[in-house]
Design a protein around this motif. Structure first.
Motif, PDB file in Angstrom:
ATOM      1  N   TYR A   9      -4.733   0.311  10.857  1.00  0.00           N
ATOM      2  CA  TYR A   9      -4.270  -0.224   9.575  1.00  0.00           C
ATOM      3  C   TYR A   9      -4.727   0.683   8.431  1.00  0.00           C
ATOM      4  CZ  TYR A   9      -3.365  -3.294   5.672  1.00  0.00           C
ATOM      5  OH  TYR A   9      -2.893  -3.795   4.486  1.00  0.00           O
ATOM      6  N   ALA A  13      -2.630   2.838   5.716  1.00  0.00           N
ATOM      7  CA  ALA A  13      -2.828   2.686   4.271  1.00  0.00           C
ATOM      8  C   ALA A  13      -3.094   4.041   3.621  1.00  0.00           C
ATOM      9  CB  ALA A  13      -3.976   1.712   4.003  1.00  0.00           C
ATOM     10  N   VAL A  57      -3.526   0.090  -2.342  1.00  0.00           N
ATOM     11  CA  VAL A  57      -3.381   0.302  -0.903  1.00  0.00           C
ATOM     12  C   VAL A  57      -4.706   0.755  -0.276  1.00  0.00           C
ATOM     13  CG1 VAL A  57      -2.542   2.691  -0.908  1.00  0.00           C
ATOM     14  CG2 VAL A  57      -1.772   1.123   0.847  1.00  0.00           C
ATOM     15  N   GLN A  60      -6.755  -2.310   0.209  1.00  0.00           N
ATOM     16  CA  GLN A  60      -6.278  -3.042   1.382  1.00  0.00           C
ATOM     17  C   GLN A  60      -6.882  -2.456   2.660  1.00  0.00           C
ATOM     18  OE1 GLN A  60      -1.984  -2.971  -0.366  1.00  0.00           O
ATOM     19  NE2 GLN A  60      -1.939  -4.253   1.466  1.00  0.00           N
ATOM     20  N   GLY A  61      -6.826  -1.146   2.789  1.00  0.00           N
ATOM     21  CA  GLY A  61      -7.371  -0.505   3.978  1.00  0.00           C
ATOM     22  C   GLY A  61      -8.855  -0.784   4.147  1.00  0.00           C
ATOM     23  N   GLN A  87      -0.172  -7.418   1.467  1.00  0.00           N
ATOM     24  CA  GLN A  87       0.599  -6.760   2.526  1.00  0.00           C
ATOM     25  C   GLN A  87       1.864  -7.549   2.862  1.00  0.00           C
ATOM     26  OE1 GLN A  87      -0.176  -3.637   4.133  1.00  0.00           O
ATOM     27  NE2 GLN A  87       1.992  -4.027   4.465  1.00  0.00           N
ATOM     28  N   THR A 110       5.635  -1.803   7.234  1.00  0.00           N
ATOM     29  CA  THR A 110       4.842  -2.841   6.569  1.00  0.00           C
ATOM     30  C   THR A 110       4.765  -4.116   7.401  1.00  0.00           C
ATOM     31  OG1 THR A 110       6.768  -3.500   5.223  1.00  0.00           O
ATOM     32  CG2 THR A 110       5.215  -1.916   4.244  1.00  0.00           C
TER      33      THR A 110
END
Length: 123
Positions: A9, A13, A57, A60-61, A87, A110
């Motif tokens: 993931y 990202a 992003v 998020q990662g 996401q 995605t």
């Protein structure tokens, strides 16, 4: 297995962040982003949107890595869920975009990223 999925993931990202950098630098990929309204390079406003999306992003990662127990992060659990919600929203937007190339490329990517985040968060 959860840590490996989180790594995948985070790698995706990071790849998206590099895609955004390419857009900022003028790569002619406008039809693959932001609704496909631009055939070539994005205008300044589109490049600003790309720049704003980079820290999002990357957050998020990192949030998903933290949720998997990656050493040295230890973020609160809610950050992983915020990353997941962002996401999912991104996934929906990529599937409903009027741009066929954007749907074809980013829709599946995605969607898989949403699934990976959910697996990590519910493990």
């Amino acid at each position: 297995m959860t840590v490996q999925i989180a790594h995948l993931y985070a790698t995706a990202a990071l790849a998206i962040a590099f895609f955004q950098v390419a857009l900022i630098l003028g790569a002619p990929l406008g039809r693959y982003t932001q609704g496909g309204q631009n055939e070539g390079a994005l205008p300044i406003s589109g490049r600003i949107i790309a720049a704003v999306s980079i820290p999002v992003v990357l957050f998020q990662g990192l949030a998903i890595l933290s949720a998997a127990g990656f050493p040295g992060l230890g973020w609160p659990a809610w950050t992983g869920w915020v990353a997941f919600v962002v996401q999912v929203v991104t996934t929906v937007l990529n599937w409903i975009t009027p741009s066929k190339p954007e749907r074809a490329v980013w829709g599946p990517i995605t969607l898989v990223m949403s699934a990976m985040a959910l697996v990590v968060l519910t493990a």
